[in-house]
Scaffold this motif. Structure first.
Motif, PDB file in Angstrom:
ATOM      1  N   ARG A   1       0.847  -1.192   0.000  1.00  0.00           N
ATOM      2  CA  ARG A   1       0.000   0.000   0.000  1.00  0.00           C
ATOM      3  C   ARG A   1       0.883   1.243   0.000  1.00  0.00           C
ATOM      4  O   ARG A   1       1.950   1.262   0.618  1.00  0.00           O
ATOM      5  CB  ARG A   1      -0.889   0.030   1.252  1.00  0.00           C
ATOM      6  N   GLY A   2       0.439   2.287  -0.676  1.00  0.00           N
ATOM      7  CA  GLY A   2       1.131   3.560  -0.656  1.00  0.00           C
ATOM      8  C   GLY A   2       2.395   3.586  -1.502  1.00  0.00           C
ATOM      9  O   GLY A   2       2.779   2.598  -2.128  1.00  0.00           O
ATOM     10  N   HIS A   3       3.051   4.746  -1.522  1.00  0.00           N
ATOM     11  CA  HIS A   3       4.297   4.939  -2.246  1.00  0.00           C
ATOM     12  C   HIS A   3       5.450   5.049  -1.249  1.00  0.00           C
ATOM     13  O   HIS A   3       5.303   5.662  -0.187  1.00  0.00           O
ATOM     14  CB  HIS A   3       4.233   6.196  -3.119  1.00  0.00           C
ATOM     15  N   TRP A   4       6.591   4.478  -1.614  1.00  0.00           N
ATOM     16  CA  TRP A   4       7.742   4.412  -0.724  1.00  0.00           C
ATOM     17  C   TRP A   4       8.980   4.983  -1.401  1.00  0.00           C
ATOM     18  O   TRP A   4       9.231   4.719  -2.580  1.00  0.00           O
ATOM     19  CB  TRP A   4       8.007   2.960  -0.309  1.00  0.00           C
ATOM     20  N   LYS A   5       9.739   5.751  -0.631  1.00  0.00           N
ATOM     21  CA  LYS A   5      10.986   6.317  -1.137  1.00  0.00           C
ATOM     22  C   LYS A   5      12.165   5.531  -0.579  1.00  0.00           C
ATOM     23  O   LYS A   5      12.287   5.354   0.629  1.00  0.00           O
ATOM     24  CB  LYS A   5      11.120   7.787  -0.738  1.00  0.00           C
ATOM     25  N   VAL A   6      12.995   5.042  -1.479  1.00  0.00           N
ATOM     26  CA  VAL A   6      14.213   4.318  -1.091  1.00  0.00           C
ATOM     27  C   VAL A   6      15.402   5.214  -1.418  1.00  0.00           C
ATOM     28  O   VAL A   6      15.568   5.658  -2.555  1.00  0.00           O
ATOM     29  CB  VAL A   6      14.334   2.979  -1.845  1.00  0.00           C
ATOM     30  N   THR A   7      16.211   5.484  -0.399  1.00  0.00           N
ATOM     31  CA  THR A   7      17.353   6.388  -0.560  1.00  0.00           C
ATOM     32  C   THR A   7      18.635   5.650  -0.220  1.00  0.00           C
ATOM     33  O   THR A   7      18.697   4.917   0.775  1.00  0.00           O
ATOM     34  CB  THR A   7      17.210   7.610   0.377  1.00  0.00           C
ATOM     35  N   TRP A   8      19.651   5.810  -1.053  1.00  0.00           N
ATOM     36  CA  TRP A   8      20.972   5.248  -0.775  1.00  0.00           C
ATOM     37  C   TRP A   8      21.995   6.346  -1.040  1.00  0.00           C
ATOM     38  O   TRP A   8      21.650   7.473  -1.420  1.00  0.00           O
ATOM     39  CB  TRP A   8      21.224   3.988  -1.601  1.00  0.00           C
ATOM     40  N   ASN A   9      23.267   6.053  -0.828  1.00  0.00           N
ATOM     41  CA  ASN A   9      24.292   7.097  -0.857  1.00  0.00           C
ATOM     42  C   ASN A   9      24.316   7.891  -2.153  1.00  0.00           C
ATOM     43  O   ASN A   9      24.571   9.096  -2.145  1.00  0.00           O
ATOM     44  CB  ASN A   9      25.679   6.484  -0.611  1.00  0.00           C
ATOM     45  N   ASP A  10      24.045   7.250  -3.276  1.00  0.00           N
ATOM     46  CA  ASP A  10      24.197   7.912  -4.569  1.00  0.00           C
ATOM     47  C   ASP A  10      22.882   8.249  -5.258  1.00  0.00           C
ATOM     48  O   ASP A  10      22.889   8.654  -6.422  1.00  0.00           O
ATOM     49  CB  ASP A  10      25.042   7.037  -5.508  1.00  0.00           C
ATOM     50  N   GLY A  11      21.751   8.055  -4.575  1.00  0.00           N
ATOM     51  CA  GLY A  11      20.506   8.367  -5.261  1.00  0.00           C
ATOM     52  C   GLY A  11      19.276   7.972  -4.481  1.00  0.00           C
ATOM     53  O   GLY A  11      19.341   7.616  -3.293  1.00  0.00           O
ATOM     54  N   ALA A  12      18.134   8.017  -5.162  1.00  0.00           N
ATOM     55  CA  ALA A  12      16.854   7.682  -4.545  1.00  0.00           C
ATOM     56  C   ALA A  12      15.891   7.207  -5.619  1.00  0.00           C
ATOM     57  O   ALA A  12      16.048   7.514  -6.812  1.00  0.00           O
ATOM     58  CB  ALA A  12      16.279   8.888  -3.802  1.00  0.00           C
ATOM     59  N   ALA A  13      14.889   6.435  -5.209  1.00  0.00           N
ATOM     60  CA  ALA A  13      13.859   5.951  -6.127  1.00  0.00           C
ATOM     61  C   ALA A  13      12.552   5.843  -5.361  1.00  0.00           C
ATOM     62  O   ALA A  13      12.549   5.663  -4.137  1.00  0.00           O
ATOM     63  CB  ALA A  13      14.242   4.596  -6.714  1.00  0.00           C
ATOM     64  N   THR A  14      11.443   5.955  -6.066  1.00  0.00           N
ATOM     65  CA  THR A  14      10.123   5.824  -5.458  1.00  0.00           C
ATOM     66  C   THR A  14       9.456   4.566  -5.995  1.00  0.00           C
ATOM     67  O   THR A  14       9.462   4.303  -7.204  1.00  0.00           O
ATOM     68  CB  THR A  14       9.249   7.046  -5.758  1.00  0.00           C
ATOM     69  N   LEU A  15       8.880   3.773  -5.079  1.00  0.00           N
ATOM     70  CA  LEU A  15       8.221   2.521  -5.429  1.00  0.00           C
ATOM     71  C   LEU A  15       6.730   2.612  -5.151  1.00  0.00           C
ATOM     72  O   LEU A  15       6.305   3.232  -4.169  1.00  0.00           O
ATOM     73  CB  LEU A  15       8.803   1.365  -4.609  1.00  0.00           C
ATOM     74  N   ALA A  16       5.938   1.965  -6.007  1.00  0.00           N
ATOM     75  CA  ALA A  16       4.494   1.886  -5.847  1.00  0.00           C
ATOM     76  C   ALA A  16       4.094   0.416  -5.730  1.00  0.00           C
ATOM     77  O   ALA A  16       4.880  -0.483  -6.074  1.00  0.00           O
ATOM     78  CB  ALA A  16       3.799   2.532  -7.048  1.00  0.00           C
ATOM     79  N   PRO A  17       2.890   0.112  -5.247  1.00  0.00           N
ATOM     80  CA  PRO A  17       2.449  -1.286  -5.182  1.00  0.00           C
ATOM     81  C   PRO A  17       2.583  -1.984  -6.529  1.00  0.00           C
ATOM     82  O   PRO A  17       2.209  -1.446  -7.573  1.00  0.00           O
ATOM     83  CB  PRO A  17       0.981  -1.161  -4.751  1.00  0.00           C
ATOM     84  N   GLY A  18       3.141  -3.178  -6.490  1.00  0.00           N
ATOM     85  CA  GLY A  18       3.406  -3.937  -7.710  1.00  0.00           C
ATOM     86  C   GLY A  18       4.825  -3.806  -8.210  1.00  0.00           C
ATOM     87  O   GLY A  18       5.285  -4.616  -9.015  1.00  0.00           O
ATOM     88  N   ASP A  19       5.548  -2.767  -7.760  1.00  0.00           N
ATOM     89  CA  ASP A  19       6.967  -2.630  -8.100  1.00  0.00           C
ATOM     90  C   ASP A  19       7.794  -3.571  -7.218  1.00  0.00           C
ATOM     91  O   ASP A  19       7.397  -3.900  -6.092  1.00  0.00           O
ATOM     92  CB  ASP A  19       7.457  -1.197  -7.880  1.00  0.00           C
ATOM     93  N   THR A  20       8.954  -3.960  -7.712  1.00  0.00           N
ATOM     94  CA  THR A  20       9.884  -4.813  -6.959  1.00  0.00           C
ATOM     95  C   THR A  20      11.277  -4.227  -7.085  1.00  0.00           C
ATOM     96  O   THR A  20      11.735  -3.931  -8.192  1.00  0.00           O
ATOM     97  CB  THR A  20       9.885  -6.249  -7.523  1.00  0.00           C
ATOM     98  N   MET A  21      11.964  -4.070  -5.952  1.00  0.00           N
ATOM     99  CA  MET A  21      13.311  -3.499  -5.968  1.00  0.00           C
ATOM    100  C   MET A  21      14.276  -4.423  -5.254  1.00  0.00           C
ATOM    101  O   MET A  21      14.030  -4.867  -4.136  1.00  0.00           O
ATOM    102  CB  MET A  21      13.325  -2.129  -5.298  1.00  0.00           C
ATOM    103  N   SER A  22      15.397  -4.695  -5.899  1.00  0.00           N
ATOM    104  CA  SER A  22      16.477  -5.491  -5.317  1.00  0.00           C
ATOM    105  C   SER A  22      17.560  -4.552  -4.796  1.00  0.00           C
ATOM    106  O   SER A  22      18.133  -3.770  -5.556  1.00  0.00           O
ATOM    107  CB  SER A  22      17.064  -6.426  -6.378  1.00  0.00           C
TER     108      SER A  22
END
Length: 321
Positions: free
Chosen positions: A265-286
């Motif tokens: 549910r909802g949107h999630w922000k993933v942040t690491w040293n060199d950048g960031a990305a936003t994930l929505a339901p149904g997305d998959t991030m390794s």
């Protein structure tokens, strides 16, 4: 890791590539409209047409099944863990030699760590296209699928045959078993006796976690869902936890093994040293091993995300009679 390198480890819901002939029941009426997705790892598809989005070994596989209403996945078994959570829709899971030993209905966000070594199947009992996400133990997903005898027999009448090495041949495409290649043998009565027949009362309390129960457990810190000391106690080769807006925090995370993030549910922000990305339901991030990162909701409102992390343990058995 640069944003471009990390983006290559994100599979967006809209970019998923389905395979409609992944398994032996792909032409059998009642199962012939399902779509199979292999997101991370080789999965268990029996078709050479299956697209693999991310082939990097994680110690487990991530896949998905998409099905219209009343579409069913036939009875089968695995040698290693198979965990599902409902991304969209309403699903009935059933198990046993003929699918009548027990059953449970799952709603969106519910998760089921299906006991290894039992025949299981599932169907979309909702009113719209539904989707379930899957975590399979081991990099080779246990060497494939073991089908109930009636599934193999029914498939013959609709043009599909499976070789003894697990490769699918489609008679509707003019394919046939090559000379010298034998069909997959049907399990004998003696072999079938080794498959347990647990009841609903045996399975549901120990292998199913409900979304709203996990929301309550994740009130102050992420809820441990699957693991040695988790709500569903098990060691299938990976751990699963559940994070909500209240338990996300902004502390950096780091793991010795790869992690996979899957929003519910909802949107999630993933942040690491060199950048960031936003994930929505149904997305998959390794997320690669030994990478510092944070995962936080990117907006107010209900937010929940599952995270799977490899443990390096053998992708062992989960059902203990």
């Amino acid at each position: 890791m640069t944003p471009q390198e990390m983006e290559a480890r994100i599979v967006r819901y809209g970019d998923l590539q389905p395979c409609k002939t992944a398994f032996i029941d792909a032409h059998t009426p009642g199962s012939n409209q399902k779509e199979n997705f292999t997101i991370i790892g080789g999965g268990v598809s029996e078709s050479p047409d299956q697209h693999v989005h991310i082939s990097i070994p994680h110690g487990f596989n991530i896949g998905a099944a998409g099905q219209p209403p009343k579409c069913r996945n036939s009875l089968h078994s695995h040698r290693t863990a198979e965990v599902f959570f409902v991304l969209k829709g309403r699903w009935r899971f059933f198990w046993g030699r003929y699918g009548d030993a027990g059953e449970v209905t799952l709603e969106e966000g519910d998760i089921f760590n299906i006991p290894t070594g039992i025949f299981r199947g599932f169907e979309n009992i909702g009113t719209d296209y539904g989707m379930i996400m899957a975590i399979l133990g081991g990099d080779d997903a246990g060497g494939g699928v073991i089908w109930a005898p009636q599934v193999i027999e029914d498939a013959k009448d609709h043009g599909l045959i499976l070789s003894e090495k697990g490769k699918l041949y489609d008679g509707k495409k003019g394919e046939a078993l090559p000379d010298g290649v034998k069909p997959m043998p049907v399990l004998t009565d003696q072999e079938l006796k080794t498959f347990p027949e647990p009841t609903t009362a045996d399975v549901v309390p120990n292998y199913v976690a409900r979304y709203w129960d996990l929301v309550a457990l994740a009130d102050k810190q992420p809820a441990k869902v699957i693991g040695e000391n988790a709500k569903l106690r098990d060691k299938p080769g990976f751990e699963v936890d559940f994070i909500t807006q209240k338990s996300a925090g902004d502390t950096q995370q780091r793991h010795d093994n790869p992690a996979v993030l899957m929003p519910v549910r909802g949107h999630w922000k993933v942040t690491w040293n060199d950048g960031a990305a936003t994930l929505a339901p149904g997305d998959t991030m390794s997320v690669p091993e030994n990478t510092d990162y944070t995962v936080t909701p990117s907006m107010t409102g209900e937010s929940a995300i599952y995270r799977a992390v490899g443990t390096g343990d053998p992708a062992g058995l989960t059902w203990k009679p």
